[in-house]
Write a protein that holds these residues in place. Structure first.
Motif, short mmCIF file in Angstrom:
data_model
loop_
_atom_site.label_atom_id
_atom_site.label_comp_id
_atom_site.label_asym_id
_atom_site.label_seq_id
_atom_site.Cartn_x
_atom_site.Cartn_y
_atom_site.Cartn_z
N SER A 7 -3.96 3.03 7.00
CA SER A 7 -3.36 3.56 5.78
C SER A 7 -2.44 2.80 5.08
O SER A 7 -2.34 3.24 4.04
CB SER A 7 -2.50 4.58 6.92
N GLU A 8 -2.43 1.72 5.42
CA GLU A 8 -1.27 0.51 4.44
C GLU A 8 -2.23 0.38 3.28
O GLU A 8 -2.09 0.55 2.06
CB GLU A 8 -1.08 -0.41 4.94
N TYR A 11 -3.10 3.41 0.82
CA TYR A 11 -1.30 3.13 0.13
C TYR A 11 -1.79 3.10 -1.06
O TYR A 11 -1.45 2.97 -2.11
CB TYR A 11 -0.41 2.86 1.15
N LEU A 22 1.49 1.45 -9.56
CA LEU A 22 2.48 1.06 -9.30
C LEU A 22 2.04 -0.40 -8.22
O LEU A 22 1.46 0.33 -7.38
CB LEU A 22 3.13 2.51 -8.91
N ALA A 24 3.03 -2.71 -5.07
CA ALA A 24 4.82 -2.50 -3.97
C ALA A 24 6.39 -3.06 -4.09
O ALA A 24 7.00 -2.12 -4.10
CB ALA A 24 4.20 -3.17 -2.57
N LEU B 157 -0.31 -0.20 11.77
CA LEU B 157 1.69 -0.38 12.62
C LEU B 157 2.13 0.89 13.21
O LEU B 157 1.29 2.28 13.48
CB LEU B 157 2.33 -0.12 10.89
N LEU B 183 2.12 5.24 12.10
CA LEU B 183 2.92 4.65 10.86
C LEU B 183 2.15 4.89 9.77
O LEU B 183 1.18 4.37 9.31
CB LEU B 183 3.57 3.57 11.27
N ARG B 184 1.88 5.44 8.54
CA ARG B 184 1.73 5.83 8.01
C ARG B 184 1.95 6.40 6.35
O ARG B 184 3.82 6.39 6.21
CB ARG B 184 0.77 6.73 7.77
N ASN B 185 1.64 6.44 5.07
CA ASN B 185 2.24 6.73 3.88
C ASN B 185 3.65 5.92 3.40
O ASN B 185 4.70 6.63 3.63
CB ASN B 185 3.15 7.88 4.21
N GLY B 186 3.37 4.96 3.66
CA GLY B 186 4.13 3.97 3.24
C GLY B 186 3.95 2.63 3.18
O GLY B 186 2.87 2.43 3.60
N GLN B 187 4.68 1.58 3.08
CA GLN B 187 4.84 -0.13 3.11
C GLN B 187 5.76 -0.49 3.93
O GLN B 187 6.89 -0.45 4.25
CB GLN B 187 5.04 -0.72 1.23
N LEU B 188 5.41 -1.93 4.28
CA LEU B 188 6.32 -2.04 5.94
C LEU B 188 7.35 -3.44 4.63
O LEU B 188 6.66 -4.24 4.05
CB LEU B 188 5.45 -3.84 6.31
N TRP B 221 10.60 -0.54 7.97
CA TRP B 221 8.88 0.90 7.74
C TRP B 221 9.52 1.97 6.44
O TRP B 221 10.63 2.35 6.44
CB TRP B 221 8.20 1.42 8.87
N ASN B 244 -5.06 7.90 10.50
CA ASN B 244 -5.08 6.71 9.32
C ASN B 244 -5.27 7.30 8.01
O ASN B 244 -5.06 6.41 7.20
CB ASN B 244 -6.36 5.51 10.14
N ASN B 246 -3.70 9.12 4.19
CA ASN B 246 -2.92 9.64 4.07
C ASN B 246 -2.06 10.59 3.55
O ASN B 246 -3.27 10.77 3.10
CB ASN B 246 -1.91 8.09 2.94
N ARG B 254 6.09 8.07 -4.61
CA ARG B 254 5.81 5.73 -4.72
C ARG B 254 6.77 5.05 -5.24
O ARG B 254 7.28 3.93 -4.86
CB ARG B 254 4.20 6.63 -5.14
N ILE B 257 9.57 4.69 -3.43
CA ILE B 257 9.45 4.16 -2.20
C ILE B 257 9.56 2.43 -2.60
O ILE B 257 10.26 1.22 -1.66
CB ILE B 257 8.15 4.15 -1.31
N SER B 258 9.10 1.60 -3.37
CA SER B 258 9.55 1.09 -4.15
C SER B 258 10.36 0.17 -4.45
O SER B 258 10.27 -0.87 -4.06
CB SER B 258 7.97 0.59 -5.45
#
Lengths: 329, 313
Positions: A7-8, A11, A22, A24, B157, B183-188, B221, B244, B246, B254, B257-258
């Protein structure tokens, strides 16, 4: 290198392909992270440099950190691997802390891959500096360029070549003066004045009528600076890594971004002032594929980016050079 | 497109102007026993003399040289009876039971997953500690063991809670709650673990449509806001929990989130502890400045943010 979840990956890919694209950390597709560069970091080397991409400015953590150092060594031509005019040997080693998850044999493979690319590019005869030759046909300098990767936060190839270029730019070749032995033919009895006993007995033959002046050795004159820079130091190539997605490409990927692109294109250009750049090497890394049409347009773009990198690096190196030259009292 | 800088550190005038002494300067060093009993936390530098080895025992983060107990790390001095330890500031995560952590699967083993949770050892997530499809109270079947990768596979994750410790000190996790799981739909975003304080809730919803999960292990997250599904046990949907895929995320989300990710990075770079209210204020400040997502990475914007936050805090 680093494993990321599906999923990462999805994304990151969908963010890069969205309109407007865009990343990260909000950078544009062709934006680099901040690059820190310093030359002359290893006092015992003839030239050295340290490069860090995306380093945290406050505690020095994070970022891709690479140190390169060049050491010159005298070689006898024809003896072992020595060649007339000198040679360049490069190696890359990775600190295990840079890739803590890799087993040691995988680390060796990685080092070998990086070494082969660096060595094949920089030891090419067409970019070999002229002043690596000490005595034509007899002695030459062997330039060992060693690169160590201390940490990898993505875009390690660009960092390696930047560090290598800065170290070579910083390299000073010691000044040499050739010397020759002169035997006193008229005054044979005065054996104490001959510089070398072997030499004196060797030319004892009366039939020897050669008049050629044979330069046989060299000495290092005592001089105030460490020597002269390598010849043609503008020509050392810069590397550019294009991370390819089906319809777009981007520069200076982080580890997560690197893990989510199927294909990377490495291109190495060397520039000489305003003439057209020379393509030194090209390599595709990854599991994906690409076609000729795409590669053609990528090469055109990469030339443009590489020139920006080259100009910026050249400017930084000149600054470093002048700041080192400044008297410090 | 790119810029080069030097390695030189930013000059901090207050730091440079203050007088600093070599640890050997005896008259300033108070090596009395009273020093360790005080309630004020005492900070150490590596190599700093803490106390006499005659009266105290050395613990973690210290060593004995001749007559003195000396700190080997930078951190705070802690004392239990006659045992002196230094808790390092920069360290790996020290787990405690009940902590919320974000981890990444590194290995699938028989009936268990190995999870990287920024601790000294990999954490363990047992197959018996996860919610299985078809109801929470269901018995484990052999077929579940054979399809463990359908739940979690390498690289995934997850958010979990520390359940217990094994005898070797490795932590055991569980995800037996609807709040926990994949976890999904994002970044670490990764920060030093010490910067995440223990809060009432580690699930934070920012008004910009961004959810945050602050793992106590320093993994954070940042994701799109999820609507609260009905909390009943019947509402457990294995498809969604172990998916898995999104969801569709629009560009504004987005960008948000950034932006939140960059705020966290900037605060962590300046070593500011993170709390929900601080993150909320920081986000409002950035919006006031009308910067785009990469605004914080440019020039002094990060310093300005931290300065603004320290004034408010």
């Amino acid at each position: 290198m680093s494993s990321i979840s599906k999923s990462e990956k999805a994304y990151i890919q969908s963010s890069l392909l969205s309109d407007p694209p865009l990343r990260a950390d909000g950078r544009g597709l062709t934006d680099f992270r901040t690059i820190a560069l310093e030359s002359g970091v290893a006092p015992l080397a003839n030239g050295s440099a340290r490069v860090s991409i995306g380093r945290n400015a406050y505690d020095g953590g994070g970022g891709t950190e690479v140190v390169a150092a060049a050491k010159l060594e005298v070689e006898t031509v024809g003896d072992g691997e020595g060649v007339d005019g000198g040679r360049v040997v490069c190696s890359v080693s990775c600190s295990p802390t840079a890739y803590p998850l890799l087993p040691s044999n995988a680390l060796d493979d990685l080092q070998h891959d990086m070494t082969s690319l660096l060595h094949a590019t920089l030891s090419h005869p067409t970019i070999r500096p002229q002043n690596l030759c000490i005595l034509p046909g007899k002695k030459s300098w062997l330039l060992n360029l060693d690169v160590i990767i201390f940490s990898d936060a993505g875009n390690v190839f660009d960092a390696i070549f930047m560090a290598a270029r800065a170290a070579l730019w910083d390299t000073k070749v010691p000044r040499t003066r050739s010397v020759q032995y002169r035997t006193q033919k008229s005054d044979r009895k005065d054996a104490t004045r001959a510089m070398d006993v072997d030499e004196a007995t060797h030319v004892g033959s009366a039939l020897d009528t050669r008049e050629t002046v044979q330069v046989s050795d060299f000495e290092l004159p005592d001089y105030w600076d460490e020597g002269e820079p390598l010849d043609g130091r503008q020509i050392w190539p810069v590397c550019l890594t294009l991370n390819l997605l089906p319809t777009s490409h981007f520069l200076d990927a982080t580890l997560q971004e690197e893990a989510s692109v199927p294909l990377k294109l490495l291109v190495l250009y060397s520039f000489q002032s305003d003439t057209t750049p020379l393509l030194r090497s090209m390599r595709l890394l990854g599991t994906g594929g690409s076609d000729l049409v795409q590669i053609k347009s990528l090469l055109k773009d990469s030339e443009k980016y590489a020139r920006i990198v080259w100009t910026a690096l050249e400017g930084k190196l000149k600054d470093e050079y002048h700041s080192l030259r400044k008297p410090s009292f | 497109m790119l810029s080069f800088i030097s390695f030189s550190r930013p000059t901090d005038s207050t730091y440079r102007q203050s007088t600093r002494h070599h640890p050997d300067v005896e008259d300033l060093m108070d090596v009395d026993d009273d020093d360790l009993t005080g309630s004020e936390p005492r900070l150490t530098c590596p190599g700093e003399t803490i106390t006499s080895s005659q009266a105290f025992m050395r613990g973690h983060g210290t060593y004995v040289d001749k007559e003195d107990v000396i700190a080997s790390v930078a951190g705070t001095v802690e004392r239990v009876n006659k045992l002196v330890t230094v808790r390092a500031i920069r360290t790996r995560y020290n787990p405690e039971v009940g902590d919320l952590v974000v981890g990444r699967i590194t290995e699938v083993q028989p009936r268990r997953w190995k999870v990287d949770a920024n601790s000294r050892q990999d954490a363990v997530l047992m197959l018996s500690s996860v919610n299985l499809p078809g109801g929470v109270q269901r018995r484990k079947l052999e077929s579940d063991e054979l399809q463990m990768r359908n739940f979690f596979e390498e690289g995934d994750l997850l958010v979990a809670e520390v359940q217990a410790f094994f005898s070797d000190g490795a932590m055991s996790l569980h995800t037996r709650s609807l709040k926990y799981g994949k976890l999904r739909n994002g970044q670490l975003v990764t920060v030093p673990p010490i910067l995440v304080r223990r809060l009432k809730s580690h699930f934070i919803s920012l008004p910009c449509g961004v959810d945050l999960i602050l793992g106590l292990n320093g993994y954070i997250w940042v994701s799109k806001h999820m609507k609260d599904t009905d909390q009943g046990e019947e509402g457990f949907d294995a498809e969604a929990v172990y998916s898995n895929k999104n969801e569709d995320i629009d560009n504004a989300t987005r960008a948000a989130i950034s932006r939140v990710g960059n705020i966290i990075r900037v605060l962590a770079d300046h070593f500011v502890p993170l709390t929900d209210s601080l993150l909320l204020e920081a986000y409002e400040w950035v919006i006031e400045q009308e910067g785009d997502a990469k605004y914080l990475l440019l020039g002094d914007a990060g310093d300005a943010l931290v300065a603004a936050m320290s004034v408010r805090g």
